[in-house]
Write a protein that holds these residues in place. Structure first.
Motif, mmCIF file in Angstrom:
data_model
loop_
_atom_site.group_PDB
_atom_site.id
_atom_site.type_symbol
_atom_site.label_atom_id
_atom_site.label_comp_id
_atom_site.label_asym_id
_atom_site.label_seq_id
_atom_site.Cartn_x
_atom_site.Cartn_y
_atom_site.Cartn_z
ATOM 1 N N GLY A 112 0.785 -1.229 0.000
ATOM 2 C CA GLY A 112 0.000 0.000 0.000
ATOM 3 C C GLY A 112 0.812 1.271 0.000
ATOM 4 N N VAL A 113 1.939 1.289 0.733
ATOM 5 C CA VAL A 113 2.737 2.511 0.870
ATOM 6 C C VAL A 113 4.136 2.347 0.276
ATOM 7 C CG1 VAL A 113 3.687 4.199 2.500
ATOM 8 C CG2 VAL A 113 1.439 3.180 2.935
ATOM 9 N N GLY A 114 4.762 1.193 0.527
ATOM 10 C CA GLY A 114 6.120 0.979 0.045
ATOM 11 C C GLY A 114 6.248 1.064 -1.463
ATOM 12 N N LEU A 115 5.290 0.452 -2.177
ATOM 13 C CA LEU A 115 5.361 0.444 -3.647
ATOM 14 C C LEU A 115 5.285 1.851 -4.234
ATOM 15 C CD1 LEU A 115 5.519 -1.233 -6.235
ATOM 16 C CD2 LEU A 115 3.025 -1.522 -6.129
ATOM 17 N N PRO A 116 4.287 2.669 -3.886
ATOM 18 C CA PRO A 116 4.254 4.018 -4.462
ATOM 19 C C PRO A 116 5.403 4.907 -3.991
ATOM 20 C CG PRO A 116 2.481 3.754 -2.862
ATOM 21 C CD PRO A 116 3.063 2.395 -3.095
#
Length: 316
Positions: A112-116
């Protein structure tokens, strides 16, 4: 210039998180029954994105990720074990509740957060280390949590958890699409096979929605959680947002690792707590309120800690 880069990396992420939170809070989407949205994210969009990223990497690029796997594997395991022991001894939590909390503290919100965040900082190449990191946590600590939860469920039914049930719990954890996709992608890469343009385009069409929809889902899930701030939640927030990345820094000084890979590992370790613990807690009727508060607090506090991490690790 640096402040602008940090804003460009963080503001879109937290904007979509807030969008999902608002939609759930005002019941534009059903924040209590997110199974369909969760299936879209965790069974289709994120697996497609992670498989495309890992399968497209060359064998040499994938072999270079081994130190990242080791650093994050050790970091997550250390945080998991430390919080489990603290929850049992200091907060008197049951074994399954302690394991759910430990998973929340130890396993960052990579999908949810790491990828973007990482793709914003490092470009599309950032999807490969995110896939490796997600596979690391899913294979190492998620099965332990599921076994604990299954043992408690069996005990509640007056049964003993047999070896077959333990294997079933492990199998349930490691056969999820979000785990299998990067694993198969890694195998595809190290086998020196190439993903053709048509396959990449097909996976990319659904995979391109992964980051945004995962953030929206995270916000919607958080909107359904009651928030309570106490010393345990504060300690969990510090452990997830500050101790975890500092532990990664310490591990990078023990394991030989390239500077660029070390920076990536530390930034991924600085990502706030993930929502897997909430989903597990709801499924097994455990203390989802405590876990939800941990995720909300960690996500809010991470605005500051991730900004600091980006400024220190990626000054240019």
């Amino acid at each position: 210039m640096m402040s602008n880069a940090i804003l460009m990396a963080l503001v879109p992420v937290f904007f979509v998180l807030l969008l999902g939170y608002t939609a759930g809070r005002f019941h534009v989407v059903d924040n209590l029954h997110v199974d369909a949205l969760n299936a879209l994210v965790m069974d289709f969009a994120v697996p497609a994105s992670l498989f495309a990223a890992t399968a497209s990497a060359s064998r040499s690029e994938m072999i270079e990720q081994v130190p990242l796997f080791l650093v994050l594997g050790i970091t997550m395991s250390l945080l998991y074990a430390a919080w489990y022991l603290a929850a049992r001894r200091l907060f008197k939590a049951s074994r399954p509740d302690a394991s759910i909390q430990a998973l929340t503290v130890g396993f960052p919100n990579l999908a949810g957060v790491g990828l973007p965040i990482l793709t914003s900082v490092a470009g599309q190449a950032g999807a490969v280390p995110v896939a490796v990191a997600l596979a690391t946590g899913s294979v190492l600590i998620s099965p332990v949590t599921l076994i604990m939860a299954e043992m408690d469920a069996a005990r509640a039914r007056g049964e003993e958890l047999a070896a077959r049930q333990m294997l079933t719990a492990v199998g349930r954890a490691i056969t999820k699409p979000v785990v299998l996709a990067p694993v198969f992608g890694i195998l595809f890469s190290v086998s020196d096979l190439s993903l053709n343009a048509l396959a990449h385009a097909c996976l990319g069409l659904i995979g391109s929605s992964a980051a945004g929809v995962a953030l929206f889902l995270t916000g919607a899930i958080l909107s359904a959680q009651s928030f309570r701030l106490n010393w345990k939640i504060a300690a969990a927030t510090v452990a997830a947002d500050m101790v975890r990345p500092l532990a990664a820094v310490a591990v990078t000084h023990v394991i030989p690792i390239a500077p660029d890979t070390a920076r990536t590992a530390i930034l991924l370790a600085a990502v706030p707590s993930g929502f897997f613990g909430i989903l597990f807690a709801v499924n097994y009727r455990l203390d989802s309120a405590a876990v939800g508060s941990m995720v909300i607090s960690s996500t809010g506090f991470s605005v500051a800690t991730i900004a600091v991490a980006i400024a220190v690790l990626f000054p240019h």
